[in-house]
Every structure is written in structure tokens, then in C-alpha cells.
Scaffold this active site. Structure first.
Site, PDB file in Angstrom:
ATOM      1  N   LYS A 117       8.988   3.477  -4.307  1.00 30.72           N
ATOM      2  CA  LYS A 117       9.646   2.455  -3.487  1.00 30.72           C
ATOM      3  C   LYS A 117      11.063   2.873  -3.107  1.00 30.72           C
ATOM      4  O   LYS A 117      11.565   2.500  -2.046  1.00 30.72           O
ATOM      5  CB  LYS A 117       9.656   1.106  -4.218  1.00 30.72           C
ATOM      6  CG  LYS A 117       8.278   0.460  -4.257  1.00 30.72           C
ATOM      7  CD  LYS A 117       8.349  -1.019  -4.579  1.00 30.72           C
ATOM      8  CE  LYS A 117       6.978  -1.653  -4.445  1.00 30.72           C
ATOM      9  NZ  LYS A 117       6.995  -3.098  -4.714  1.00 30.72           N
ATOM     10  N   LYS A 199      -6.857   4.512   0.302  1.00 27.01           N
ATOM     11  CA  LYS A 199      -7.129   3.109  -0.012  1.00 27.01           C
ATOM     12  C   LYS A 199      -6.664   2.189   1.126  1.00 27.01           C
ATOM     13  O   LYS A 199      -5.631   2.456   1.748  1.00 27.01           O
ATOM     14  CB  LYS A 199      -6.383   2.749  -1.311  1.00 27.01           C
ATOM     15  CG  LYS A 199      -6.888   1.502  -1.995  1.00 27.01           C
ATOM     16  CD  LYS A 199      -6.178   1.314  -3.332  1.00 27.01           C
ATOM     17  CE  LYS A 199      -6.433  -0.057  -3.893  1.00 27.01           C
ATOM     18  NZ  LYS A 199      -5.631  -0.344  -5.081  1.00 27.01           N
ATOM     19  N   LYS A 202      -2.340  -3.169   3.417  1.00 29.81           N
ATOM     20  CA  LYS A 202      -1.804  -4.060   4.453  1.00 29.81           C
ATOM     21  C   LYS A 202      -0.540  -3.487   5.083  1.00 29.81           C
ATOM     22  O   LYS A 202      -0.106  -3.947   6.131  1.00 29.81           O
ATOM     23  CB  LYS A 202      -1.547  -5.453   3.882  1.00 29.81           C
ATOM     24  CG  LYS A 202      -0.491  -5.519   2.808  1.00 29.81           C
ATOM     25  CD  LYS A 202      -0.419  -6.903   2.165  1.00 29.81           C
ATOM     26  CE  LYS A 202       0.481  -6.892   0.947  1.00 29.81           C
ATOM     27  NZ  LYS A 202       0.274  -8.005   0.054  1.00 29.81           N
TER      28      LYS A 202
END
Length: 336
Positions: A117, A199, A202
Site C-alpha cells: 500500500k 484475481k 474492484k
């Protein structure tokens, strides 16, 4: 009189950072309702976690209420389960501070999600992002959870929660239950419709790559029909057929048919017929959830009432653990 066995406690939480995908639903959320039959379940909208990335306040409020409605739309009964919004239960933040002081800097710095992140948001590498796994440990340990359903990306965080619990218990005695991962029957691992080796996510820049749980029926069908396949035009599960394997996985989850039955059903038929059937199955699977979600979103007073009651129930349970931890650490407490 025969005593009924006390149910084990399960804690599940989801961030309100956008509508979950078909992958989130088939891989995890679809099972949340069923878990309530065998366990005492605490379900949380983890809005405290979501502000490690800066959000518009109005968007956060809207998405938090929508995620809460979506949990109820899954069929989770707020009368039988504790369904709550994390920020409405102040014990989470209070216990997180205590646990921060029982977490080693080296442990927190090894968390791979912090590194990932930080690379994605180099302009906002905040302390909350670093201590996020400690807040997650507080979420779990507050409710004396026996089990926590975790995906691959959260396994490391659960290990840290276990380490913190064991360290605290080692110093002060038996304060926290040491949680175990919830091993459920294999949920679907749904892949990207455009890059089926990856995978479904969103946050994918290509909106054709994922199906949102609240997508319109015609959009779902379009996305399935544009899914990447191969040139063989034969429906079976096999090596080098990542796109078809993924669609078969989705179809299997939505219809309950195994891969052999699916292969037999589409024997002699092309990918067009198969994609049409997959699209129809996904639409049929999501339709009742979407209808209930829309009904709930039109009754904001009911949703807020459920959220208030859920927070009260969660706080009642969480405060017992927090008071015990505070007393062990040595904080002065008032008799009330």
C-alpha cells in the site's frame, strides 16, 4: 437437563471501500449467512480501517451505509447476529492503542500489505497504514473470537494478532482468546475476466475485468460475454484454459453443478452458448441480493436503527474485554 454446547465465536469484517465484486461474494460473503447457523457471529463494517487512504467524508458515510445494507441483504439477520459499524464501537480504537504498546516495531514493519500500500500511495504513507494490523488484532481480540475467516492477503495479519495475544497473555495471564483461521469448504477463487491468471479485483483499472455485486443485469451479461477465453471452443476444465476454467468456476458456484456436469451440458456447444448460460446464472444468483439491498436503502431509518442496536450489542461485549485488559495493564478504573 442436557446443557446445550456453547457456540464458537466468529468475527468477520469488510471495509466500505467500494462495492464487493462477484469474486468477494462467491469466495466469502455468500458463506457469511450460513456461518450464523453454527457459530455466534460478529459482522463488522470496518470503516476505521478504510481511512488509511484518504476518502471524501460524504463518500465514506454513503459507502459505510451501503456496505451495512449489503450485509443485511445477504440474509444476515441483525436479530440473531451482531452486525455493526466499527467506528460506532469506541473500544476498537481504545484496545488498539494498548496493543500498539505490545507490538514490536519489527513485527509491524514486516507486514507485506504495508509495503504494497505504501508503493500504491507514496503521497500518504501514514502511521495508521503502518499500525493497521494492530487495529485488526484489536477487532478480533475484543470479541474473544475463536475463528476469523481470512483470505490469503490477511493470513499474515491473523498471525500477528495471535502473537500479540500470546505475548499479552504471557505477561498478564489469560486475557485474550488466541484466534484460529476459519477453514471453510473451499470458496471460489474468481479471477479477472480480462486477465484470468490474476484475481478479480474492484480496483482493476479495466472495468470489464470484474463484476460488481450491484451491476445491472445487462452490464453483467456484457462483461461475461467479453470475458477472455481461448480458440479451442470446447468447454472443459484444463491446463492453458484459464479463461474457461474461471467461467466454469463461476458457473459451478452459481448452479451447484460440478465440472464434469458442466462439460457434459455444453458438449458440442460453443463458447457463445456457455457465456450466455454463465451470464444468466450470475444474474439469477445476485438478483435477490440486489433487490433486498435496494429495499433496505429506501428505509434509512431502519438501517440506522439496526446499526445503533448492533453497536450497543457489540460494545456490551467488547467493553468486558477492554476493561479486563485495562485493569491488567494497570489503568485506574472507576467503579460504575
Amino acid at each position: 437437563m442436557e446443557q446445550t454446547e456453547k457456540k464458537k465465536i466468529v468475527l468477520s469484517a469488510i471495509q466500505p471501500t467500494g462495492t464487493p465484486t462477484l469474486g468477494n461474494y462467491l469466495g466469502a460473503l455468500k458463506n457469511w449467512k450460513d456461518m450464523a447457523d453454527g457459530y455466534d457471529c460478529f459482522y463488522a463494517v470496518a470503516d476505521l480501517h478504510s481511512i488509511t487512504v484518504r476518502m471524501e467524508p460524504a463518500a465514506l458515510r454513503k459507502q459505510t451505509l451501503e456496505m451495512y445494507a449489503l450485509l443485511l441483504a445477504l440474509g444476515i439477520d441483525p436479530e440473531k447476529n451482531v452486525v455493526f459499524i466499527q467506528s460506532m464501537v469506541p473500544e476498537h480504537a481504545q484496545l488498539a492503542w494498548i496493543l500498539n504498546c505490545y507490538t514490536q516495531f519489527g513485527e509491524a514493519s514486516r507486514m507485506t500489505q504495508f509495503k504494497d500500500k505504501s508503493e500504491k500511495h507514496p503521497e500518504n504513507i501514514n502511521v495508521g497504514l503502518f499500525s493497521y494490523p494492530v487495529l485488526m488484532a484489536a477487532d478480533i481480540l475484543l470479541y474473544q473470537a475463536d475463528y476469523v475467516p481470512v483470505g490469503d492477503d490477511q493470513k499474515q495479519h491473523l498471525e500477528l494478532a495471535r502473537d500479540i495475544a500470546e505475548r499479552f497473555n504471557g505477561i498478564y495471564g489469560n486475557v485474550f482468546k488466541v484466534p484460529e483461521p476459519f477453514i471453510r469448504k473451499a470458496g471460489a477463487r474468481v479471477m479477472s475476466l480480462q486477465e484470468p491468471t490474476k484475481k478479480m479485483s474492484k480496483s482493476d483499472a479495466n472495468t470489464k475485468a470484474f463484476i460488481s455485486m450491484l451491476d445491472d443485469d445487462n452490464i453483467i451479461m456484457k462483461k461475461i460475454k467479453s470475458a477472455v477465453t481461448d480458440s479451442e471452443a470446447k468447454v472443459y476444465y484444463g491446463e492453458g484454459k484459464d479463461g474457461i476454467n474461471n467461467l466454469m468456476e463461476i458457473y459451478s458456484c452459481c448452479t451447484g453443478r460440478d465440472f464434469d456436469a458442466i462439460t457434459a451440458e455444453f458438449d458440442g456447444k460453443g463458447y457463445g452458448d456457455f457465456k450466455q448460460a454463465v451470464g444468466e446464472a450470475v444474474i439469477a444468483e445476485l438478483q435477490p441480493v440486489k433487490a433486498e439491498f435496494n429495499r433496505l436503502m429506501n428505509d434509512k431509518a431502519y438501517l440506522l436503527g439496526c446499526a445503533e442496536k448492533g453497536a450497543e450489542n457489540a460494545s456490551r461485549f467488547a467493553s468486558r474485554t477492554l476493561k479486563k485488559a485495562m485493569k491488567k495493564v494497570g489503568f485506574l478504573q472507576l467503579d460504575k
